[in-house]
Scaffold this motif. Structure first.
Motif, PDB file in Angstrom:
ATOM      1  N   TYR A  89       0.840  -1.195   0.000  1.00 19.28           N
ATOM      2  CA  TYR A  89       0.000   0.000   0.000  1.00 19.28           C
ATOM      3  C   TYR A  89       0.874   1.242   0.000  1.00 19.28           C
ATOM      4  N   SER A 107      -7.907  -4.963   8.435  1.00 23.14           N
ATOM      5  CA  SER A 107      -7.755  -5.916   7.339  1.00 23.14           C
ATOM      6  C   SER A 107      -6.552  -6.826   7.568  1.00 23.14           C
ATOM      7  N   SER A 142      -1.606   2.036  -7.927  1.00 22.92           N
ATOM      8  CA  SER A 142      -2.099   0.679  -8.196  1.00 22.92           C
ATOM      9  C   SER A 142      -1.188  -0.060  -9.185  1.00 22.92           C
ATOM     10  N   GLY A 184      -2.474  -9.548  -2.173  1.00 19.20           N
ATOM     11  CA  GLY A 184      -3.877  -9.175  -2.051  1.00 19.20           C
ATOM     12  C   GLY A 184      -4.030  -7.694  -1.831  1.00 19.20           C
ATOM     13  N   GLU A 185      -5.208  -7.189  -2.170  1.00 16.15           N
ATOM     14  CA  GLU A 185      -5.531  -5.792  -1.891  1.00 16.15           C
ATOM     15  C   GLU A 185      -6.132  -5.715  -0.502  1.00 16.15           C
ATOM     16  N   ASP A 223      -8.488  -4.123   0.807  1.00 17.20           N
ATOM     17  CA  ASP A 223      -9.941  -4.059   0.995  1.00 17.20           C
ATOM     18  C   ASP A 223     -10.620  -5.392   0.693  1.00 17.20           C
ATOM     19  N   ASN A 224      -9.841  -6.472   0.776  1.00 17.21           N
ATOM     20  CA  ASN A 224     -10.358  -7.831   0.585  1.00 17.21           C
ATOM     21  C   ASN A 224     -10.002  -8.664   1.806  1.00 17.21           C
ATOM     22  N   PHE A 279      -7.839  -8.532 -12.494  1.00 15.65           N
ATOM     23  CA  PHE A 279      -8.023  -7.976 -11.149  1.00 15.65           C
ATOM     24  C   PHE A 279      -6.854  -8.327 -10.242  1.00 15.65           C
ATOM     25  N   SER A 327      -7.026  -7.958  -7.028  1.00 19.16           N
ATOM     26  CA  SER A 327      -7.572  -8.159  -5.685  1.00 19.16           C
ATOM     27  C   SER A 327      -6.899  -9.337  -4.994  1.00 19.16           C
ATOM     28  N   ILE A 328      -6.630 -10.397  -5.744  1.00 16.12           N
ATOM     29  CA  ILE A 328      -5.830 -11.522  -5.269  1.00 16.12           C
ATOM     30  C   ILE A 328      -5.051 -12.063  -6.468  1.00 16.12           C
ATOM     31  N   THR A 378     -13.772 -16.218 -10.788  1.00 15.71           N
ATOM     32  CA  THR A 378     -14.523 -15.094 -10.220  1.00 15.71           C
ATOM     33  C   THR A 378     -15.925 -15.594  -9.905  1.00 15.71           C
TER      34      THR A 378
END
Length: 194
Positions: free
Chosen positions: A11, A22, A84, A106-107, A109-110, A139, A141-142, A189
């Motif tokens: 981050y 988180s 990002s 991972g992001e 917010d997950n 994505f 996200s992961i 997904t």
């Protein structure tokens, strides 16, 4: 020592209020050791045996400096799109320095539940960059990466594309998967499963 694939959060910028919760939640439920790269001065949670904290700026990569000169990108959510993309470059520098060959990213917010055997199952597909995809978006996200050379190839590809035109990280992941399908594998997904 990271013999098993850790879950790495990266981050840049101002650490979000939800970030501490988180990291703590994911340290309990992901069944993975957690690594957090961020501005260390902005976190206030207690470091535990399975949470390691590193300073983002120590692994920053100047190759994306030219993007920071674009005012429109800097104004949107405190350089959100730049950061990002930059996270993959920071991640590359970090895993190379610490000699981490396979890892989840991972992001923040997950939330992640029981990733303990996922890496061994994904490794059966060979050396790849694994991420979810939908239509023309990849994505972050992961993601699971078991080849730092493929991550390096992604960063080089992203840089070559960004020098021509700005693309966000989701577009770059998708474009990379089309250019190098032998190096990517898609994670499921909700849309692809149901």
């Amino acid at each position: 020592n990271f013999k098993k694939a850790p879950l790495i959060f990266v981050y840049g910028g101002k650490f979000p209020k939800y970030g501490n919760e988180s990291v703590i939640f994911n340290s309990k439920h992901s069944k993975k050791n957690i690594i957090l790269l961020c501005n260390k001065n902005q976190t206030n949670f207690k470091i535990t045996n399975n949470i390691k904290l590193f300073d983002y700026d120590e692994f920053n990569d100047d190759r994306l400096f030219f993007l920071k000169k674009i005012k429109k990108l800097n104004k949107f959510r405190s350089s959100f799109w730049i950061l990002s993309i930059e996270r993959y470059f920071v991640l590359l520098k970090f895993v190379n320095k610490l000699k981490i060959n396979s890892f989840f990213h991972g992001e923040l917010d997950n939330v992640f539940f029981n990733l303990s055997n996922v890496d061994s199952k994904l490794n059966k597909f060979g050396r790849k960059f694994f991420f979810p995809i939908d239509n023309k978006w990849g994505f972050g996200s992961i993601v699971y990466i078991n080849s730092t050379k493929i991550l390096e190839q992604f960063c080089e590809y992203a840089l070559s594309q960004l020098e021509k035109k700005f693309y966000n990280d989701m577009e770059l992941l998708f474009m990379f998967s089309k250019k190098f399908p032998q190096h990517t594998k898609f994670l499921p997904t909700e849309k692809s499963v149901f």
